[in-house]
Design a protein around this motif. Sequence first.
Motif, PDB file in Angstrom:
ATOM      1  N   CYS A 231       0.830  -1.208   0.000  1.00 21.59           N
ATOM      2  CA  CYS A 231       0.000   0.000   0.000  1.00 21.59           C
ATOM      3  C   CYS A 231       0.864   1.257   0.000  1.00 21.59           C
ATOM      4  CB  CYS A 231      -0.926  -0.009   1.214  1.00 21.59           C
ATOM      5  SG  CYS A 231      -2.273   1.191   1.121  1.00 21.59           S
ATOM      6  N   MET A 232       1.968   1.208   0.711  1.00 21.04           N
ATOM      7  CA  MET A 232       2.871   2.369   0.733  1.00 21.04           C
ATOM      8  C   MET A 232       3.495   2.580  -0.643  1.00 21.04           C
ATOM      9  SD  MET A 232       4.448   4.890   2.018  1.00 21.04           S
ATOM     10  CE  MET A 232       4.141   4.851   3.778  1.00 21.04           C
ATOM     11  N   GLU A 233       3.899   1.478  -1.280  1.00 21.61           N
ATOM     12  CA  GLU A 233       4.560   1.582  -2.581  1.00 21.61           C
ATOM     13  C   GLU A 233       3.615   2.101  -3.666  1.00 21.61           C
ATOM     14  OE1 GLU A 233       6.830  -1.288  -5.860  1.00 21.61           O
ATOM     15  OE2 GLU A 233       6.272  -2.080  -3.886  1.00 21.61           O
ATOM     16  N   LYS A 234       2.361   1.610  -3.672  1.00 19.14           N
ATOM     17  CA  LYS A 234       1.449   1.958  -4.757  1.00 19.14           C
ATOM     18  C   LYS A 234       0.653   3.224  -4.488  1.00 19.14           C
ATOM     19  CE  LYS A 234      -1.840  -0.059  -7.945  1.00 19.14           C
ATOM     20  NZ  LYS A 234      -2.493  -1.293  -8.415  1.00 19.14           N
ATOM     21  N   TYR A 235       0.260   3.443  -3.226  1.00 21.41           N
ATOM     22  CA  TYR A 235      -0.638   4.558  -2.927  1.00 21.41           C
ATOM     23  C   TYR A 235      -0.027   5.604  -1.997  1.00 21.41           C
ATOM     24  CZ  TYR A 235      -3.979   1.229  -4.856  1.00 21.41           C
ATOM     25  OH  TYR A 235      -4.628   0.349  -5.674  1.00 21.41           O
ATOM     26  N   GLY A 236       1.154   5.314  -1.485  1.00 21.75           N
ATOM     27  CA  GLY A 236       1.810   6.277  -0.595  1.00 21.75           C
ATOM     28  C   GLY A 236       1.119   6.406   0.750  1.00 21.75           C
ATOM     29  N   VAL A 237       0.369   5.388   1.144  1.00 27.36           N
ATOM     30  CA  VAL A 237      -0.370   5.426   2.407  1.00 27.36           C
ATOM     31  C   VAL A 237       0.300   4.511   3.416  1.00 27.36           C
ATOM     32  CG1 VAL A 237      -2.566   4.962   3.546  1.00 27.36           C
ATOM     33  CG2 VAL A 237      -2.530   5.927   1.232  1.00 27.36           C
ATOM     34  N   ASP A 238       0.596   5.052   4.588  1.00 32.90           N
ATOM     35  CA  ASP A 238       1.200   4.268   5.658  1.00 32.90           C
ATOM     36  C   ASP A 238       0.072   3.622   6.474  1.00 32.90           C
ATOM     37  OD1 ASP A 238       2.860   3.126   7.483  1.00 32.90           O
ATOM     38  OD2 ASP A 238       3.353   4.975   8.549  1.00 32.90           O
ATOM     39  N   VAL A 239      -0.168   2.341   6.240  1.00 31.07           N
ATOM     40  CA  VAL A 239      -1.275   1.625   6.892  1.00 31.07           C
ATOM     41  C   VAL A 239      -0.885   1.218   8.310  1.00 31.07           C
ATOM     42  CG1 VAL A 239      -2.738  -0.439   6.791  1.00 31.07           C
ATOM     43  CG2 VAL A 239      -2.112   0.771   4.680  1.00 31.07           C
ATOM     44  N   PRO A 240      -1.687   1.557   9.311  1.00 34.04           N
ATOM     45  CA  PRO A 240      -1.400   1.118  10.682  1.00 34.04           C
ATOM     46  C   PRO A 240      -1.464  -0.412  10.788  1.00 34.04           C
ATOM     47  CG  PRO A 240      -3.070   2.858  10.650  1.00 34.04           C
ATOM     48  CD  PRO A 240      -2.886   2.406   9.245  1.00 34.04           C
ATOM     49  N   LYS A 241      -0.678  -0.970  11.696  1.00 31.85           N
ATOM     50  CA  LYS A 241      -0.653  -2.428  11.844  1.00 31.85           C
ATOM     51  C   LYS A 241      -2.016  -2.998  12.234  1.00 31.85           C
ATOM     52  CE  LYS A 241       4.222  -3.257  12.861  1.00 31.85           C
ATOM     53  NZ  LYS A 241       5.199  -3.852  13.813  1.00 31.85           N
ATOM     54  N   CYS A 242      -2.733  -2.274  13.095  1.00 30.31           N
ATOM     55  CA  CYS A 242      -4.041  -2.772  13.527  1.00 30.31           C
ATOM     56  C   CYS A 242      -5.004  -2.879  12.343  1.00 30.31           C
ATOM     57  CB  CYS A 242      -4.625  -1.884  14.621  1.00 30.31           C
ATOM     58  SG  CYS A 242      -4.823  -0.160  14.156  1.00 30.31           S
ATOM     59  N   MET A 243      -4.936  -1.904  11.415  1.00 30.45           N
ATOM     60  CA  MET A 243      -5.790  -1.955  10.227  1.00 30.45           C
ATOM     61  C   MET A 243      -5.353  -3.098   9.318  1.00 30.45           C
ATOM     62  SD  MET A 243      -6.456   0.896   7.235  1.00 30.45           S
ATOM     63  CE  MET A 243      -7.101   2.131   8.377  1.00 30.45           C
ATOM     64  N   ALA A 244      -4.044  -3.306   9.206  1.00 28.62           N
ATOM     65  CA  ALA A 244      -3.541  -4.392   8.367  1.00 28.62           C
ATOM     66  C   ALA A 244      -3.974  -5.744   8.920  1.00 28.62           C
ATOM     67  CB  ALA A 244      -2.019  -4.327   8.277  1.00 28.62           C
ATOM     68  N   TYR A 245      -3.981  -5.890  10.252  1.00 28.53           N
ATOM     69  CA  TYR A 245      -4.444  -7.133  10.870  1.00 28.53           C
ATOM     70  C   TYR A 245      -5.917  -7.389  10.539  1.00 28.53           C
ATOM     71  CZ  TYR A 245      -0.422  -8.441  13.759  1.00 28.53           C
ATOM     72  OH  TYR A 245       0.798  -8.878  14.186  1.00 28.53           O
ATOM     73  N   ARG A 246      -6.734  -6.331  10.650  1.00 23.51           N
ATOM     74  CA  ARG A 246      -8.159  -6.491  10.345  1.00 23.51           C
ATOM     75  C   ARG A 246      -8.352  -6.853   8.875  1.00 23.51           C
ATOM     76  NH1 ARG A 246      -8.545  -1.690  13.364  1.00 23.51           N
ATOM     77  NH2 ARG A 246      -9.046  -0.497  11.486  1.00 23.51           N
ATOM     78  N   ALA A 247      -7.583  -6.213   8.010  1.00 20.14           N
ATOM     79  CA  ALA A 247      -7.677  -6.509   6.576  1.00 20.14           C
ATOM     80  C   ALA A 247      -7.280  -7.957   6.296  1.00 20.14           C
ATOM     81  CB  ALA A 247      -6.780  -5.559   5.788  1.00 20.14           C
ATOM     82  N   LYS A 248      -6.244  -8.425   6.964  1.00 21.26           N
ATOM     83  CA  LYS A 248      -5.802  -9.814   6.784  1.00 21.26           C
ATOM     84  C   LYS A 248      -6.892 -10.788   7.198  1.00 21.26           C
ATOM     85  CE  LYS A 248      -2.335 -13.157   8.320  1.00 21.26           C
ATOM     86  NZ  LYS A 248      -1.103 -13.378   9.116  1.00 21.26           N
TER      87      LYS A 248
END
Length: 337
Positions: free
Chosen positions: A117-134
């Motif tokens: 997400c950082m590479e393509k959209y320049g957005v720093d995703v919080p770990k808690c959000m990444a866990y929920r997405a996973k």
Amino acid sequence: MEQPHEQLCMKLCFRDQHQFRDALLNLHITQARNFKYHRNSDQRIIVECPDKQCQFFMVAAVIKGEKTFVIKKMRLEHTCPSTTETTRVSAKWLAQKYEHLFRSDITTGIQTIIDACMEKYGVDVPKCMAYRAKNIAIEAVLGDHKKQYPRLKDYAQTVMDTNPGSGEVGKFGPYTIMSDRQKGLLNAVNAVFPNCNQRFCLRHLYANFQNVGFRGEDLKKCMDNASYAYNEHKFNIAMNDLRVESEEAWEWLTAIPKKTWARHAFDTNCKTDLVVNNLSEVFNKYILDVRRKPIRTMCDGIKDKQMVRWHRNRESVKAARWDITPHYSEKLEEVGP
């Protein structure tokens, strides 16, 4: 929609309002912009930029008599500066965007999502959000746990239909269940399989033996000798030795039915004299990659692994040139003529 700003145009139609909202979301995440709904209904959607100086706006409405949504008015370009601080990225969006990663490799970590997400959209995703997405993505790939449990009845019925006599009492008699003697597990087995024989793993039994204060190599040796004895005479000798070492230890072990842990007293219906559940431990390791999946997916995964294993063994036996398996050939050589 990889480049939504290049594809959105006047009179563009969408399947329904949900597809339009997804396209709108992708547009603003890709451009690092934000938007707000001036009106948001099933019939008409009007969006504008939160920055009042920005010229962006879009109007879409349902086509009469259909569910189709069409863009009726718009000024697509934002005149406000881009920013990732107010991004519309969410766990649900991340899960949809990177679901393909989990379909390829279910063990994909959250750092992969964060980096992508950082590479393509320049957005720093919080770990808690990444866990929920996973978790959302894995649920989509593997299926929901709760939804799969009712399917077990279908599986059970299929087993009963294709293998008459299956159930608590199988084709060759009652099953034997070996456990680590946990109280909750004992209660469950007694409730669900009241007619099945039970055995307790000696290794776990000895751990309980130690926990109540009976420690030392001499006590362990007596317990091992009693458990591994093939006849009652040797069992009694070992138990007498234990009683000499510690009356309390003898009383504790005697209180446990010997048919559950002493080899000579095992039921003969189960054709194994194992006193430990090492086979179960090996099997648990063998299914490590599937055992945490939802129940139906897990059962299918174990079935597939077993089928591959059995096929490989059959092919290996076809290519073998021995009449007696190597393991037992070595034992026969040790015994001699």
